[in-house]
Enzyme design. Structure first.
Site, PDB file in Angstrom:
ATOM      1  N   THR A   1     -36.879 -32.726 -53.205  1.00 50.58           N
ATOM      2  CA  THR A   1     -37.029 -33.153 -51.800  1.00 50.58           C
ATOM      3  C   THR A   1     -35.808 -32.657 -51.025  1.00 50.58           C
ATOM      4  OG1 THR A   1     -36.132 -35.336 -52.355  1.00 50.58           O
ATOM      5  CG2 THR A   1     -38.526 -35.129 -52.229  1.00 50.58           C
TER       6      THR A   1
ATOM      7  N   LYS B   1     -34.938 -34.515 -60.319  1.00 53.69           N
ATOM      8  CA  LYS B   1     -34.728 -34.329 -58.883  1.00 53.69           C
ATOM      9  C   LYS B   1     -34.059 -35.575 -58.335  1.00 53.69           C
ATOM     10  CE  LYS B   1     -36.496 -35.769 -55.712  1.00 53.69           C
ATOM     11  NZ  LYS B   1     -36.463 -37.000 -54.818  1.00 53.69           N
TER      12      LYS B   1
ATOM     13  N   THR C   1     -34.148 -43.009 -56.316  1.00 52.03           N
ATOM     14  CA  THR C   1     -34.927 -41.803 -55.982  1.00 52.03           C
ATOM     15  C   THR C   1     -34.651 -40.626 -56.862  1.00 52.03           C
ATOM     16  OG1 THR C   1     -35.178 -42.363 -53.716  1.00 52.03           O
ATOM     17  CG2 THR C   1     -35.767 -40.139 -54.265  1.00 52.03           C
TER      18      THR C   1
ATOM     19  N   GLU D   1     -26.147 -35.917 -51.673  1.00 58.19           N
ATOM     20  CA  GLU D   1     -26.295 -35.524 -50.266  1.00 58.19           C
ATOM     21  C   GLU D   1     -24.926 -35.401 -49.601  1.00 58.19           C
ATOM     22  OE1 GLU D   1     -29.028 -38.453 -48.868  1.00 58.19           O
ATOM     23  OE2 GLU D   1     -30.780 -37.265 -49.417  1.00 58.19           O
TER      24      GLU D   1
ATOM     25  N   ASN E   1     -28.793 -38.210 -43.464  1.00 56.57           N
ATOM     26  CA  ASN E   1     -29.537 -39.463 -43.524  1.00 56.57           C
ATOM     27  C   ASN E   1     -29.796 -40.134 -42.181  1.00 56.57           C
ATOM     28  OD1 ASN E   1     -30.215 -40.000 -46.353  1.00 56.57           O
ATOM     29  ND2 ASN E   1     -28.022 -39.643 -46.600  1.00 56.57           N
TER      30      ASN E   1
ATOM     31  N   THR F   1     -36.652 -37.014 -38.614  1.00 53.08           N
ATOM     32  CA  THR F   1     -36.845 -36.302 -37.338  1.00 53.08           C
ATOM     33  C   THR F   1     -36.762 -34.794 -37.533  1.00 53.08           C
ATOM     34  OG1 THR F   1     -34.503 -36.593 -36.861  1.00 53.08           O
ATOM     35  CG2 THR F   1     -36.028 -38.200 -35.954  1.00 53.08           C
TER      36      THR F   1
END
Lengths: 406, 406
Positions: free
Chosen positions: A153, A179, A190, A274, A401, A406
């Site tokens: 993702t 992942k 996740t 991230e 995040n 969006t």
């Protein structure tokens, strides 16, 4: 033991993979990943401990409870988590099993399903159907790496490894892909992992080994302390090597190899955290129980103040000690020793008996400026220890995040 | 009950304050704050639960245990936390008591001391000595606001309030100041609070009231989940109003006023959260026990994914539900209702029975775009509830904390 850095889930004998673009993610990206075994597999799973669970977690738990000796396929879609989707979502997850069974020629109860992506949106079942059919048509031992690519993702790179393990009765292989980059935390945030092996092992032993291995790997990583509704690690053993494992030295060797590949795949997730620029190994030693050490290491790993200090290459040991102290585990601050380094071998001692040692600030700064940072906190309260892996908290984490949807 | 927004710790009768620049912070900034009562005070304190505590916390606990009916002064320095400073730091904290006693003309065991700032550096005792002497020379009822200014570290505004409470025997006053903006979390993270009152109350009742009030105020705020080594809230009652409180309706009125001022001072800390652009009230209702609701609200308040979503004005309820689910409290996701709003009165229902209601995305976005956001999660598992206040996680938080020491 032989590690293949570009190894995949199709390295173990009898496994093939297929992929497809089903436009569940943005068009032009792989979002269907199918791992298929030509023989029935013993299978094991470890799932999220979140109270809120996604439909595929419910379905896989049921399927493994009923048929852990006869699994043939794992179908993963990325782009949509099928979570908070109610009865429709549950029916859709079962429909995914049916579609996959039809595509590969087995029964629905031989299929495990995984979903990852946005929450609260129903799966586009028509696009999913054609994607699964297409993935079934291109099954091949050459598609292992693409299968790992299709489960991504926000991951910035593909996470795939395989190991060869010479046992007394012959060589077996373990392949794995994972992942995850945000929302990573014990327990299983996740994070998806699919592991394959051509060893022959009974399902209950497989579950025992997988549970032990995840406890010291996937459950020891923390990007941001969040746990997802979908986290799952699956392990399929199809016995195609003809080498059977039931105990003894072979069992221990196999378990160690599984721990290694799980730790390897976990650390790759941290390296892909991230916005992360630093990889941090936190070792806490000298506690009465292992759970105490784990709790303190986690508290440090989850502290935004510690993680921003890593981001700023700031050797701010005050924040590390404050985070350790708030973990809820009693210890005497006057008996603590804090060491840091870049390789886990050589150390600079920052604190001894709870006090600064008079180290040179530029030496500490040089360590914190590196990409790999090792922190070792000794509490002198017992003999237990634990290690946790984490990353820094950067501007990019906020950027990724704050605007995910969006 | 009368709230004075520009009220201070010197509004209650018989309290004065003095300040000084001692160059413990950058030169030119107030860093010494002295609150002095012309009469002996009953005193109460609530301290950090961190295992690692600063020297002033050790000294104040001792002092209150020995002399909770005879306190005269609270001396605070900002710029240096006197934490992780060992035996020298402890001696320095006691020396601060001596210096203050000499400056105001009382004994050392009548002085409480507070320190906030960097960790692991010894206090500059010579500069501290002249600062305390200078603060003792300018004691005045007009210096309440400056006293609140002098305890700031990364705070961007001064936090001060006072209340007038008409009781059966006459009017009493409560004044309070607080500091804190990063590292704020239950329990009592880098947060200092000093409260004064001219009511007459015995020390053990005062401790009871203060403990209750902090439980639903200072212990219900979370900026980043970190707790500091120095957090302390002190309450001094000097009886100068001649109004005595020992029980009954007056006790209840006084306690409610103390809760109000503590909640007010707590919320100011959240509004000043490092880098914060949003003020968020999280209410969790319908749990078996109050502690369950608190644990779930905290889990949401501490989630970096939730907090970055607030920063991005993203009505990402999936992250809120995932954070609730990982709190470790069992609940049925199919019975949950999630509402959001901007005033705590009118609500937009996002989820009912765990499923999206079909609300208009632009309505949710409009709510999340405001500066004040209210989130109400109903679990339908019991009758208990809890409220927690938090803020968003922004780029500025990372900027402030990645380079705090540079």
């Amino acid at each position: 033991m032989n590690i293949l850095k570009d190894g995949t889930v199709t390295d173990p004998q009898g496994f093939v993979a297929g992929v497809a673009e089903a436009a569940i993610k943005k068009p032009g990206k792989l979002d269907i990943s199918l791992v298929y075994s030509e023989r029935d597999c013993a299978a094991a799973g470890v799932f999220t401990k979140n109270q809120v669970v996604a439909a595929p977690v419910i379905v896989d738990r049921e399927t493994l409870a009923a048929n852990s000796a006869g699994i043939r396929a794992v179908l993963t879609n990325s782009g949509n988590a099928n979570a908070a989707t109610g009865a429709v979502g549950l029916a859709n997850a079962r429909q995914m099993q049916e579609m996959t069974a039809e595509a590969v020629g087995c029964t629905a109860d031989q299929v495990l399903v995984l979903s990852t992506g946005v929450i609260g949106v129903q799966l586009p079942m028509d696009r999913l159907a054609s994607g699964i059919a297409h993935a079934g048509e291109n099954l091949s031992a050459d598609h292992g790496l693409q299968a790992a690519e299709a489960i991504r993702t926000t991951d910035t790179f593909t996470k795939s490894r395989s190991y060869e393990i010479p046992l007394s009765g012959g060589t077996v292989r373990i392949g794995g892909m994972s992942k995850g980059s945000g929302m990573i935390h014990p327990n299983m945030a996740t994070m998806l992992g699919v592991l394959t092996t051509d060893a022959q092992i009974e399902a209950h032993l497989l579950q025992e080994i997988l549970s032990e291995a995840t406890e010291v790997s996937f459950n020891c990583i923390s990007v941001d302390g969040d746990t997802s509704t979908n986290d799952t690690v699956l392990l399929l053993a199809n016995g195609a090597s003809g080498v059977s494992i039931s105990g003894g030295a072979d069992y221990d060797l196999f378990k160690q190899a599984l721990i290694d590949i799980c730790q390897e795949l976990s650390k790759l997730i941290i390296r892909d955290g991230e916005g992360a620029t630093k990889f941090v190994e936190l070792m806490v030693t000298g506690t009465p129980a292992q759970s105490d050490a784990h709790q303190i290491a986690n508290s440090i790993a989850m502290s935004p103040l510690v993680k921003t200090a890593f981001a700023g290459s700031d050797a701010n040991w005050g924040r590390i000690m404050a985070a350790a102290g708030k973990a809820g585990v009693p210890f005497d601050q006057n008996k603590t020793t804090l060491r840091v380094g870049n390789d886990g071998q050589t150390w600079l001692t920052l604190l001894e008996s709870g006090l600064p040692t008079g180290y040179a600030e530029e030496d500490a700064a040089a360590i914190f400026a590196q990409g790999d940072i090792y922190v070792w906190l000794e509490l002198s309260e017992g003999e237990a220890q634990a290690t946790v892996w984490t990353c820094d908290l950067t501007h990019d984490y906020v950027t990724i995040n704050a605007d995910y949807r969006t």
